[in-house]
Design a protein around this motif. Structure first.
Motif, mmCIF file in Angstrom:
data_model
loop_
_atom_site.group_PDB
_atom_site.id
_atom_site.type_symbol
_atom_site.label_atom_id
_atom_site.label_comp_id
_atom_site.label_asym_id
_atom_site.label_seq_id
_atom_site.Cartn_x
_atom_site.Cartn_y
_atom_site.Cartn_z
ATOM 1 N N ASN A 122 0.798 -1.222 0.000
ATOM 2 C CA ASN A 122 0.000 0.000 0.000
ATOM 3 C C ASN A 122 0.832 1.273 0.000
ATOM 4 O O ASN A 122 0.313 2.339 0.332
ATOM 5 N N GLU A 124 1.837 3.573 -1.790
ATOM 6 C CA GLU A 124 1.389 4.833 -2.415
ATOM 7 C C GLU A 124 0.301 5.509 -1.586
ATOM 8 O O GLU A 124 0.062 6.703 -1.733
ATOM 9 N N LYS A 125 -0.352 4.743 -0.751
ATOM 10 C CA LYS A 125 -1.535 5.290 -0.066
ATOM 11 C C LYS A 125 -1.280 5.668 1.384
ATOM 12 O O LYS A 125 -2.126 6.297 2.011
ATOM 13 N N SER A 127 0.476 7.581 4.715
ATOM 14 C CA SER A 127 0.762 9.012 4.904
ATOM 15 C C SER A 127 2.252 9.295 4.671
ATOM 16 O O SER A 127 3.103 8.421 4.872
#
Ligand code: AQP
Length: 339
Positions: A122, A124-125, A127
Motif C-alpha cells: 500500500n 502509495e496510499k 501518509s
C-alpha cells in the motif's frame, strides 16, 4: 572538530497507537525503569505525533495517551527521577524534526524495513508522515542530546539512522553538535513475537487481540491467550539448541525467561521434557503475577486524569528546559534568523 562531552542521557518513547502490550513491557519499559536508577538523566515520552502517522480516532488517541502514561507510571517510572510527558506538548520535537528531514536522505529512508513492513503493498496510499517518521524520531532523541536509547530489536535500524543524521549534520555544519546515540538492546525479551505467528512481532495494532497480551488483560484472558498460543506438538527440548526452527516455542520460553529475570537456558533446564499442558499454565501464572499489580495501578491512574495531566504537563515543562536551548542553537548553526 573539537571533542564534545555529552551528559549521559537516555531518551525513549512509546506510541499511543493502542493499549500497551507485553512486548512494550519486556522490550522497553522494564529496561526504562532500571535505567532511571543508573547514572543517566532519563527522558521518557508518549510519542503521540508518531501515533498519527496512521489513522487514529481522536477519542481513542486521547484514551491511549493516558493509558500509556498510566502504564509507564504503574510499571515504576517515577516522575521524580525521570522526565515523563507526551511529545506534542513539547513543540521542539516537530520543529527539529523538520530540520532533520532536510538532513536525512531519501535513499536512507528507503532502506527502513519497518516502513516496508507497515506500508506493504500500500506504499502509495500511506501518509507521508509514516515514511518520514524516522526523521521525527531522530529529532525526539537529538532534541535532548540523548546519548543512549533503550529499544527493542525492531527499532535498532531507526537509532542507527539517527546516528547517520547526527553525523551528517555535524559534518555539513562543521560542528560536533549532536551526539552519536547508542541503541541499548538487552535481555531475552528484546523481541517478543505474536502468540499466533512466531515470525511476526507482538504489536498493539496487530489484527487479532489473541496475538498479544495487553497489560490491562485480566488473569482469565491471559491464561486463555497463552493456552491458545500457537506451538508445535513436541515437548520442550533438553537443550536450547532444540528450539532452533521452533519460533513459537522459543518465543514462549523467552517470555518466561524475561518475566522471571532469568535466561532461556535456565528455563529449558527447569522445563526439559515438559509438555505445553504443563508449561503454558506456568507461564500464564507467572505473567499474571507480574502484570496484575501493574494493571490494577494503571486502572487507578486512568481514572485520575487530573493526576496524569499534572504529571505530563510538568514533565513537558522540564523536557522543554532541555530541548529549547538545543533547538535555539540548531537554528543558529543552520543560519535561521531569530529577530
Ligand atoms: N514485540 C515487541 N518486542 C520487543 N519490544 C517491542 N516494542 C514494541 N513491540 C515490541 C518496543 O516498545 C517500544 C515502543 O514501541 P512503539 O509502541 O512506539 O512502537 P512499535 O514498536 O511500532 O510498537 P507496536 O506495538 O508494534 O505498535 P503499532 O502496532 O502501533 O505499530 C520500542 O522500544 C519498541 O522496540
Amino acid at each position: 572538530m573539537a571533542e564534545t562531552t555529552f551528559t549521559p542521557r537516555v531518551f525513549s518513547g512509546i506510541k499511543p497507537s493502542g493499549g500497551l502490550t507485553l512486548g512494550n513491557y519486556l522490550g522497553a519499559i522494564k529496561r526504562w525503569v532500571e535505567m532511571a536508577d543508573e547514572p543517566y538523566e532519563t527522558v521518557y515520552c508518549v510519542v503521540d505525533l508518531h501515533a498519527i502517522t496512521v489513522w487514529q480516532d481522536p477519542a481513542d488517541l486521547r484514551a491511549a495517551t493516558y493509558e500509556v502514561a498510566a502504564g509507564l507510571l504503574a510499571s515504576g517510572i517515577d516522575p521524580a527521577k525521570s522526565i515523563l510527558f507526551n511529545q506534542s506538548q513539547a513543540p521542539e520535537h516537530a520543529e527539529l524534526g523538520w530540520i532533520l528531514s532536510c538532513v536525512a536522505r531519501v535513499g536512507w529512508m528507503n532502506r527502513m524495513t519497518q516502513f516496508k513492513d507497515k506500508a506493504g503493498k500500500n506504499a502509495e496510499k500511506v501518509s507521508l508522515g509514516l515514511y518520514a517518521y524516522p526523521a521525527l524520531m531522530a529529532a525526539d532523541i537529538l532534541a535532548y542530546h540523548a546519548t543512549h536509547v533503550p529499544v527493542g530489536e525492531d527499532q535498532k535500524q531507526h537509532v542507527e539512522l539517527t546516528r547517520d543524521i547526527a553525523a551528517k549534520f555535524n559534518h555539513d555544519y562543521g560542528e560536533e553538535f549532536f551526539p552519536l546515540t547508542e541503541p541499548v538492546i538487552e535481555g531475552p525479551g528484546m523481541r517478543v513475537m505474536s502468540l499466533r505467528d512466531g515470525s511476526k512481532k507482538m504489536s498493539k495494532s496487530g489484527e487479532s487481540d489473541m496475538e498479544r497480551i495487553n497489560m490491562l488483560d485480566d488473569a482469565d484472558t491471559i491464561a486463555k491467550k497463552f493456552k491458545k498460543a500457537r506451538t508445535d506438538p513436541a515437548p520442550l527440548p533438553e537443550t536450547l539448541d532444540g528450539l532452533k526452527d521452533r519460533p513459537e516455542a522459543r518465543n514462549l520460553v523467552d517470555i518466561y525467561a524475561s518475566l522471571s529475570h532469568t535466561s532461556a537456558e535456565a528455563v529449558i533446564a527447569e522445563y526439559a521434557g515438559a509438555g505445553w499442558g504443563q508449561f503454558k499454565p506456568a507461564l500464564a501464572d507467572l505473567a499474571v503475577d507480574k502484570l496484575a499489580p501493574i494493571s490494577s495501578e494503571m486502572k487507578r491512574l486512568i481514572d485520575d486524569k487530573g493526576e496524569l495531566d499534572r504529571i505530563l504537563g510538568s514533565g513537558a515543562e522540564k523536557a522543554r528546559e532541555i530541548a529549547a536551548p538545543i533547538l535555539k542553537r540548531t537554528y543558529e548553526i543552520v543560519g535561521l534568523v531569530r529577530s
